[in-house]
Design a protein around this motif. Sequence first.
Motif, PDB file in Angstrom:
ATOM      1  N   LEU A 142       7.925   8.154   1.152  1.00 17.11           N
ATOM      2  CA  LEU A 142       6.914   8.108   0.163  1.00 17.11           C
ATOM      3  C   LEU A 142       6.881   9.433  -0.952  1.00 17.11           C
ATOM      4  O   LEU A 142       7.448   9.616  -1.993  1.00 17.11           O
ATOM      5  N   LEU A 143       7.060  10.642   0.090  1.00 18.73           N
ATOM      6  CA  LEU A 143       7.146  12.008  -0.490  1.00 18.73           C
ATOM      7  C   LEU A 143       8.421  12.091  -1.120  1.00 18.73           C
ATOM      8  O   LEU A 143       8.622  12.982  -2.282  1.00 18.73           O
ATOM      9  N   ARG A 144       9.700  11.716  -0.598  1.00 21.70           N
ATOM     10  CA  ARG A 144      11.048  11.945  -1.389  1.00 21.70           C
ATOM     11  C   ARG A 144      11.393  11.286  -2.447  1.00 21.70           C
ATOM     12  O   ARG A 144      12.105  11.320  -3.113  1.00 21.70           O
ATOM     13  N   ARG A 145      10.231  10.350  -2.919  1.00 22.96           N
ATOM     14  CA  ARG A 145      10.297   9.640  -4.149  1.00 22.96           C
ATOM     15  C   ARG A 145      10.009  10.534  -5.263  1.00 22.96           C
ATOM     16  O   ARG A 145      10.377  10.442  -6.492  1.00 22.96           O
ATOM     17  N   MET A 181       0.842  -1.234  -0.089  1.00 25.83           N
ATOM     18  CA  MET A 181      -0.163  -0.063  -0.066  1.00 25.83           C
ATOM     19  C   MET A 181       0.830   1.146  -0.058  1.00 25.83           C
ATOM     20  O   MET A 181       1.616   1.344   0.780  1.00 25.83           O
ATOM     21  N   THR A 182       0.742   2.095  -0.857  1.00 29.08           N
ATOM     22  CA  THR A 182       1.465   3.378  -1.029  1.00 29.08           C
ATOM     23  C   THR A 182       0.881   4.434  -0.255  1.00 29.08           C
ATOM     24  O   THR A 182       1.435   5.613  -0.429  1.00 29.08           O
ATOM     25  N   GLY A 183      -0.520   4.577   0.116  1.00 31.80           N
ATOM     26  CA  GLY A 183      -0.891   5.604   0.773  1.00 31.80           C
ATOM     27  C   GLY A 183      -1.863   6.386  -0.517  1.00 31.80           C
ATOM     28  O   GLY A 183      -2.387   7.355  -0.337  1.00 31.80           O
ATOM     29  N   LEU A 184      -1.560   5.791  -1.578  1.00 32.48           N
ATOM     30  CA  LEU A 184      -2.593   6.203  -2.693  1.00 32.48           C
ATOM     31  C   LEU A 184      -4.215   5.855  -2.684  1.00 32.48           C
ATOM     32  O   LEU A 184      -4.579   5.080  -2.018  1.00 32.48           O
ATOM     33  N   PRO A 185      -4.927   6.899  -3.350  1.00 33.48           N
ATOM     34  CA  PRO A 185      -6.284   6.688  -2.762  1.00 33.48           C
ATOM     35  C   PRO A 185      -7.168   5.355  -3.317  1.00 33.48           C
ATOM     36  O   PRO A 185      -6.272   4.580  -4.154  1.00 33.48           O
TER      37      PRO A 185
END
Length: 360
Positions: free
Chosen positions: A84-87, A1-5
């Motif tokens: 995740l944001l740093r990607r 899970m990536t935190g995407l919707p």
Amino acid sequence: MTGLPRKGSKYEIFIEGSARQRKSSREKQEVVKEISVTVVITGVAGFIGFHVAQALLAHHYRVIGVDNLVPYYDPTLKKGRLELLRRHKNFIFKEIDVSLAENVKAMDPYKKDVRFIIHLAAQPGVRYSMVNPYSYVTANVMGQLVMLEWARTLPGLLHFLYASSSSVYGLNTELPYEESNRVDQPASLYAATKRSAELVSSSYYHIYGLPLTGLRFFTVYGPWGRPDMAYYMFANCIREGKPITLYKGKNLSRDFTYIDDVVLAILSIVKKSEEKPAGFQPRAILNIGNHKREAVTDLVHLLETNLGKKAKINYKDRPVADMEYTFASIKAMEDDYGWSPTVGLSEGIASFVSWYIYFY
Ligand SMILES: CC(=O)N[C@H]1[C@@H](OP(=O)(O)OP(=O)(O)OC[C@H]2O[C@@H](n3ccc(=O)[nH]c3=O)[C@H](O)[C@@H]2O)O[C@H](CO)[C@@H](O)[C@@H]1O
């Protein structure tokens, strides 16, 4: 899970739409142009900040993310969100505490580019404000002042959005809560600091004409959420077979707002501010809620169903700082931005639980 919707959600369609746009070279040029729109997000490793940053990055904004990574709750969550944001190549991170004026100098090199500030850094938690009161005034009032002082030195600022809270309605009994209701009876110190931040902002609008909007969030929940909130604490207890604490009261209810709806609300405000429609004046305060009052016992049932396990329940008196109910009027957001929430509690809790099971 990536935190995407969630699959098929409006927010996902937004992001997929952006991905499709990247295909043609002409549109690629537009993307490059868009990158110049720089947004500062404070509290970027927090729950709402993380989701808003992901959405803006997917829309080719440049995000200067700021966070002091305070270990108020499990730091692995903040670290995971940041990872995740740093990607994203358009993400810049500064680990600073914005309640100290000298710290925000770290953002000075970006001053001329910044078009939006989304100030979400805060000391959250209604009940914890009785445990550590000083941290609330420092983070929520001083932090607000420091960001406003910095904001007034920006030459191209279009809009400064900041997090307020439904808790400012306090002991108000008129329902649904409207932005124009009285808000001078806070039930907690947390609420008092959030209302103070609104008042400090109001003075800066009056003196300097800063374009400011405070967002009164109503019990926001979802994947990558905050473990100090009831839905998350209850999930932990149910999973571990420990009893949950349920506060007594037949009217114990909340207007629960799913994170994707909050992200869409913020994106719609940002987009409209960029368009600058003639004669449009952003409001000083907006409620961001689901416009549904749901019993906390229903939340427990949904968690039980999705986790496939019964909750053991200890009943306790509600702490005095805790409001009995909340219920948002969202007419102002609908009228000004054409926004309305789309995710009900059962769908939202199902999404939260599928992320939760994966994460743990
Ligand atoms: C921890 C906290 O402050 N969370 C946020 C939450 O408060 P808010 O109180 O709405 O949210 P919570 O998730 O903490 O609580 C939800 C509901 O569960 C009840 N409850 C909570 C804990 C518990 O052990 N047992 C129990 O029964 C509460 O009384 C409430 O009715 O939304 C506000 C905005 O609307 C935010 O500004 C707050 O930062």
